[in-house]
Design an enzyme around this catalytic site. Structure first.
Site, mmCIF file in Angstrom:
data_model
loop_
_atom_site.group_PDB
_atom_site.id
_atom_site.type_symbol
_atom_site.label_atom_id
_atom_site.label_comp_id
_atom_site.label_asym_id
_atom_site.label_seq_id
_atom_site.Cartn_x
_atom_site.Cartn_y
_atom_site.Cartn_z
ATOM 1 N N HIS A 356 0.600 -1.417 0.085
ATOM 2 C CA HIS A 356 0.038 -0.055 0.146
ATOM 3 C C HIS A 356 0.808 1.201 0.061
ATOM 4 O O HIS A 356 0.345 2.343 0.059
ATOM 5 C CB HIS A 356 -0.714 -0.026 1.200
ATOM 6 C CG HIS A 356 -2.007 -0.859 1.186
ATOM 7 N ND1 HIS A 356 -3.085 -0.590 0.750
ATOM 8 C CD2 HIS A 356 -2.141 -2.127 1.695
ATOM 9 C CE1 HIS A 356 -3.984 -1.613 0.883
ATOM 10 N NE2 HIS A 356 -3.367 -2.770 1.348
ATOM 11 N N LYS A 544 -7.830 14.336 4.980
ATOM 12 C CA LYS A 544 -7.261 12.970 4.977
ATOM 13 C C LYS A 544 -6.129 13.329 6.022
ATOM 14 O O LYS A 544 -6.364 14.033 6.644
ATOM 15 C CB LYS A 544 -6.575 12.788 3.438
ATOM 16 C CG LYS A 544 -5.724 14.102 3.100
ATOM 17 C CD LYS A 544 -5.315 13.961 1.618
ATOM 18 C CE LYS A 544 -6.417 13.832 0.430
ATOM 19 N NZ LYS A 544 -6.377 13.017 -0.228
ATOM 20 N N ARG A 545 -5.223 12.273 6.255
ATOM 21 C CA ARG A 545 -4.230 12.484 7.179
ATOM 22 C C ARG A 545 -3.613 13.449 6.722
ATOM 23 O O ARG A 545 -3.246 13.744 5.672
ATOM 24 C CB ARG A 545 -3.478 10.928 7.347
ATOM 25 C CG ARG A 545 -4.023 9.790 8.070
ATOM 26 C CD ARG A 545 -4.427 10.071 9.635
ATOM 27 N NE ARG A 545 -3.231 10.031 10.364
ATOM 28 C CZ ARG A 545 -2.819 9.225 11.150
ATOM 29 N NH1 ARG A 545 -3.537 8.390 11.278
ATOM 30 N NH2 ARG A 545 -1.804 9.236 11.911
ATOM 31 N N LYS A 550 1.166 14.607 1.216
ATOM 32 C CA LYS A 550 -0.145 14.847 0.887
ATOM 33 C C LYS A 550 -0.438 16.231 0.574
ATOM 34 O O LYS A 550 -1.249 16.711 0.019
ATOM 35 C CB LYS A 550 -1.215 14.471 1.937
ATOM 36 C CG LYS A 550 -0.940 12.776 2.074
ATOM 37 C CD LYS A 550 -2.211 12.536 2.985
ATOM 38 C CE LYS A 550 -2.036 10.839 3.360
ATOM 39 N NZ LYS A 550 -2.737 9.951 2.579
ATOM 40 N N THR A 652 -8.268 6.836 -1.759
ATOM 41 C CA THR A 652 -9.780 6.417 -1.622
ATOM 42 C C THR A 652 -10.776 7.559 -1.408
ATOM 43 O O THR A 652 -11.960 7.483 -2.043
ATOM 44 C CB THR A 652 -9.820 5.202 -0.764
ATOM 45 O OG1 THR A 652 -9.542 5.566 0.677
ATOM 46 C CG2 THR A 652 -9.518 3.904 -1.316
ATOM 47 N N LYS A 656 -14.335 8.560 -3.204
ATOM 48 C CA LYS A 656 -15.912 8.832 -2.329
ATOM 49 C C LYS A 656 -16.292 10.375 -2.699
ATOM 50 O O LYS A 656 -17.474 10.444 -2.864
ATOM 51 C CB LYS A 656 -15.641 8.932 -0.905
ATOM 52 C CG LYS A 656 -15.134 7.526 -0.347
ATOM 53 C CD LYS A 656 -14.403 7.460 0.932
ATOM 54 C CE LYS A 656 -13.457 6.010 1.224
ATOM 55 N NZ LYS A 656 -12.809 6.155 2.408
HETATM 56 C C1 26V Z 1 2.747 4.960 6.648
HETATM 57 C C2 26V Z 1 3.714 5.543 7.033
HETATM 58 C C3 26V Z 1 4.931 5.178 8.134
HETATM 59 C C4 26V Z 1 6.425 5.756 7.949
HETATM 60 C C5 26V Z 1 6.276 6.836 7.430
HETATM 61 C C6 26V Z 1 5.702 7.349 6.479
HETATM 62 C C7 26V Z 1 4.435 6.331 6.078
HETATM 63 C C8 26V Z 1 3.775 6.764 5.034
HETATM 64 C C9 26V Z 1 2.424 6.210 4.522
HETATM 65 C C10 26V Z 1 2.202 5.049 5.408
HETATM 66 C C11 26V Z 1 1.046 4.338 5.065
HETATM 67 C C12 26V Z 1 1.078 3.018 4.539
HETATM 68 C C13 26V Z 1 -0.015 2.352 4.494
HETATM 69 C C14 26V Z 1 -1.061 2.955 4.085
HETATM 70 O O1 26V Z 1 -1.893 3.311 4.714
HETATM 71 N N1 26V Z 1 -1.456 3.205 2.810
HETATM 72 C C15 26V Z 1 -2.528 3.865 2.127
HETATM 73 O O2 26V Z 1 -3.492 2.682 1.693
HETATM 74 C C16 26V Z 1 -4.725 3.149 0.962
HETATM 75 C C17 26V Z 1 -5.256 1.820 0.457
HETATM 76 O O3 26V Z 1 -4.706 1.244 -0.436
HETATM 77 C C18 26V Z 1 -4.039 3.862 -0.135
HETATM 78 O O4 26V Z 1 -5.430 4.605 -0.844
HETATM 79 C C19 26V Z 1 -3.300 5.211 0.097
HETATM 80 O O5 26V Z 1 -2.948 5.670 -0.977
HETATM 81 C C20 26V Z 1 -2.170 4.756 0.896
HETATM 82 O O6 26V Z 1 -1.367 5.749 1.297
#
Ligand code: 26V
Length: 815
Positions: A356, A544-545, A550, A652, A656
């Site tokens: 992801h 969003k977060r 972002k 996502t 929406k």
């Molecule tokens: C986690 C972390 C933690 C360490 C530092 C940077 C960082 C950046 C991103 C994340 C998120 C990791 C996994 C995640 O939540 N991915 C999200 O998954 C969604 C469903 O597939 C997708 O729509 C999003 O674009 C994606 O960020």
């Protein structure tokens, strides 16, 4: 189900009296809510019991995920049962407002954002399609923190979502299992073969809580979300300690064990490399897989494990559940006496994995020593997987040393979880076309050379029944009047709306619905924050977060630019605009928290300035979660999807917003690329660098933010304003943000994309002044959103990865 209001009322009153021992007059809103939930649960159990037929012909899919953001269930289940109106009217006869009961439900925050919500959308679609697909996760006592804004700053409050109980769940003590940590592994010879014995381990009791997942329009398809809670194995042990007066030891042992399912890590900014997190991962993997194998054997007989992968698929949602791979090997070898090769074959064919993110900091890795100590037998298996893989690769890629080097599972003192996932699964997928391309060509390029056949794309989707049908009843009604009701089951039917693109009366109705949804949101904002919003103004939304990639900061710079313009060239700014933000920052992520502060400071500055406040307004909506989203998406005019190209795997929220008629202002990133394909480039508003250009800069360097700063005076003004003087009493507060742009080389190309962002935003502003055109674009977005239903995504997973049948609108799929 209930065919009429009277039978519902009777059953409901009985439930209230029998279940809660009270009459409607005595009951609190909570009691009334619980009684309604109990009634629906009872109906579901009944339907589950009478319908044992399975479309997926006995094949079971297990979706393993550390996060499930399921949202509130009651309203959706009433919609799924198609009894919302009947129940509302029946309750009204009893002087009860359905809305008051819906308010009572907690929104379980068992996830950080997109990944967890995707898992929940998938559960819904699996149930809808008649697939036996179940979720397996953790029942965190505390979910993602609740966000409050105090003096413009984020403050985190524990999310005690279970404080009143959660009536949807069922504790299944008889299905509790033991998970073993630490200890030692001894091997001995038994019947001529080496067997491994795990001794002196620390046992943890995993107790499952089941939440029913029901299908829209087919109450007999009921699946299960199993969430595990950690408890001590032996209350006698505690008791003995207590009796001996060792209170501290007893309670610390208990809290150490219970800590496993105590809290969700809000790790969106740095991977928590903590042992507790690893414990969590193994905990729900071991409990879930053990149960799956046991129930498989019960159903299929002891000798049939050879067919396991034909009857069971285990899906690994991101790397958090990757220990499924060595754990299944352990069960097959140590507990079932299978040889390595057959166990490996079964394991690989059972497992599939979704990645992801491409952010390097987000790639999970665990120190070898930690894994060895906490999970000694699992570590031995990982070591053996790595050894065999290297051996095989060395023979096959003799002339490509780099491939062998870059694909190790054990490397630099760590276990690399994504590597283990790729080696041990039969399928590896990305979540949007662009993301999958980057996985194949960049992030996992060496693996792609070895296992090209495993890599595939499954573009994300969202549950259009939650985010359109249930969240936006007025639009749903309008759509149904226009194209009939089938879009609820087959989102592709939304295409038929294209026929109305020049129908002025229809477009006006569409605009009216949007206006009413904006009023609904405005009312909530006024009652929540005392801020008055003008529903006639354009609602420009980014929820969003909060994360550097972002680029909420780019959005803020845009608003600062509009502010400056408003002062310097007031006549050039037409119409009024409302900017809505929402999203949580990880508690330790200083940059993201500063962005929140900046948004709130700018909001205040505008509000206090009579020269601009009629034209611009900013609101930061606290505690953005699934329920808030359901209110916000239907009210948006502009959907801000402005991540640096290549960084957002899919997104996502973009889907929406689109299905609720917002126009996307975005980069060519993640699924935005496919949104553009779906609606045509005239109906999305794209700006900025392409992913290729971004990757090129990353590879070869050459980006100079100072050039942008000097070449664009209006940008320069905004950047300088971050640096002091502009915001009252703010001192050095926003220095971090300034430095990220000007000292640390603007990693996310904010300055580079600023001019084209401003230009494209201006285009949208002028378009808004032409409602006829705007409404047409809005309609075409709704019409093109069908492929972003998670029903489509799940059909693709079922066809290509899980190889399982599902219900189609009229019959059964063709596999
Ligand atoms: C986690 C972390 C933690 C360490 C530092 C940077 C960082 C950046 C991103 C994340 C998120 C990791 C996994 C995640 O939540 N991915 C999200 O998954 C969604 C469903 O597939 C997708 O729509 C999003 O674009 C994606 O960020």
């Amino acid at each position: 189900m209930f065919t009429d209001k009277e039978s519902f009322k009777q059953a409901y009153l009985m439930k209230l009296i029998a279940g809660e021992g009270i009459t409607a007059d005595e009951a609190t809103p909570w009691d009334k809510f619980v009684a309604l939930v109990m009634l629906l649960k009872e109906k579901m159990s009944y339907y589950r019991a009478i319908n044992k037929n399975s479309i997926s012909q006995g094949k079971q899919i297990y979706y393993f995920s550390m996060e499930f953001l399921i949202g509130k269930l009651l309203h959706n289940y009433l919609v799924n049962f198609k009894i919302e109106d009947l129940v509302r009217e029946g309750l009204a006869d009893l002087d009860i407002k359905l809305e008051d009961l819906l308010e009572q439900e907690a929104d379980p925050g068992l996830g950080n954002g997109g990944l967890g919500r995707l898992a929940a959308c998938f559960l819904d679609s699996m149930a809808f399609l008649g697939i036996d697909g179940h979720g397996n996760g953790i029942r965190y006592k505390y979910g993602l923190f609740e966000q409050k804004i105090v003096s413009g700053n984020q403050v985190e409050i524990a999310d005690n979502w279970l404080k009143n109980g959660y009536p949807w769940e069922m504790r299944k003590m008889d299905k509790a299992v033991i998970v073993k940590f630490k200890g030692t592994v001894r091997h001995e010879l038994k019947d001529g073969r080496v067997v491994f014995v795990h001794e002196n381990y620390e046992p943890v009791l995993a107790v499952p809580y089941d939440v029913p997942i029901m299908s829209y329009d087919n109450p007999s398809y009921i699946n299960n979300l199993r969430l595990w809670s950690a408890e001590t194995t032996c209350s006698e042990l505690d008791l003995a300690c207590f009796n001996r007066g060792e209170f501290n030891q007893a309670t610390s042992f208990r809290s150490e064990v219970e800590a496993i399912s105590y809290i969700l890590y809000p790790d969106d900014s740095s991977r928590a490399g903590r042992e507790l997190r690893l414990r969590q991962e193994y905990f729900f993997v071991a409990a879930g897989l053990g149960t799956i194998v046991r129930s498989y054997k019960k159903k299929n007989g002891l000798s049939s494990l050879h067919n396991f992968s034909r009857r069971v698929s285990v899906h690994i949602n991101d790397t958090h559940p990757v220990l499924c791979i060595p754990e299944l090997m352990r069960i097959l070898i140590d507990e079932e006496g299978m040889g390595w090769d057959e166990a490996w074959n079964i394991t690989v064919n059972t497992m599939s994995f979704t990645n992801h993110t491409i952010m390097p900091e987000a790639m999970e890795k665990w120190p070898i020593d930690m894994v060895k100590t906490l999970l000694p037998r699992i570590y031995m298996i990982i070591e053996e997987i790595d050894r065999r893989f290297k051996e095989d690769l060395a023979a096959r890629f003799m002339d490509h040393e780099e491939v062998v080097q870059n694909t190790h599972i054990l490397k630099d003192g760590y276990v690399w979880m994504a590597n283990l996932a790729i080696v041990g699964s039969s399928s590896v997928n990305g979540v949007a076309q662009l993301h999958t391309k980057i996985l194949k060509n960049e992030v996992f390029k060496d693996y792609f050379r070895v296992f090209g056949y495993k890599f595939n794309n499954k573009t994300n989707g969202v549950n259009h029944r939650r985010f359109l049908l249930a969240a936006n009843p007025k639009l749903s009604h309008l759509i149904t009047e226009a194209v009939g009701p089938n879009w609820k089951e087959d989102a592709g039917e939304l295409k038929k709306l294209q026929a109305f693109k020049d129908d002025q009366s229809f477009l006006e109705q569409l605009a009216k619905v949007k206006y009413e949804n904006k009023c609904r949101l405005a009312e909530r904002v006024t009652s929540g924050y005392g801020i008055v919003l003008d529903p006639q103004s354009i609602f420009d939304v980014q929820v969003k977060r909060i994360h550097a990639y972002k680029r909420q900061l780019l959005n803020v710079l845009k608003i600062m630019h509009l502010y400056n313009k408003c002062l310097n060239e007031p006549d050039r700014l037409t119409g009024s605009q409302t900017f809505i933000f929402g999203g949580k920052a990880a508690p330790g992520y200083h940059y993201a928290k500063t962005v929140i502060k900046l948004i709130n400071c700018l909001s205040k500055k505008i509000e206090q300035d009579p020269r601009v406040r009629e034209k611009l307004k900013i609101v930061f909506i606290e505690n953005f979660n699934v329920s808030q989203g359901e209110l916000i998406y239907p009210a948006a005019d502009i959907s801000e999807q402005i991540s640096t190209a290549s960084k957002e795997a899919s997104g996502t929220g973009n889907m929406k917003f689109m299905m609720n008629g917002a126009l996307t202002l975005g980069t060519l990133d993640g699924a935005n690329v496919e949104i553009r394909e779906a609606v045509g480039e005239d109906n999305v508003f794209i700006f900025g660098l392409t992913a290729e250009q971004v990757l090129d800069y990353t590879r070869h360097g050459g980006y100079k933010p100072w050039d942008e700063y000097h070449n664009h005076p209006e940008l320069r003004t905004c950047v300088d304003q971050l640096n002091g003087g502009f915001f009252d009493n703010m001192g050095e507060e926003f220095r971090t943000l300034y430095d990220s742009l000007m000292i640390y080389n603007d990693e996310f190309f904010i300055l580079k994309d600023f001019p084209s962002y401003i230009q494209t935003h201006e285009k949208l502003q002028s378009l808004y002044l032409n409602p006829k055109e705007w409404n047409k674009h809005s309609l075409l977005n709704i019409a093109g959103s069908g492929i972003f239903s998670s029903d489509r995504t799940i059909r693709e997973y079922a066809d290509w990865i899980w190889k399982v049948r599902y219900r189609t609108v009229n019959s059964i799929s063709s596999i």
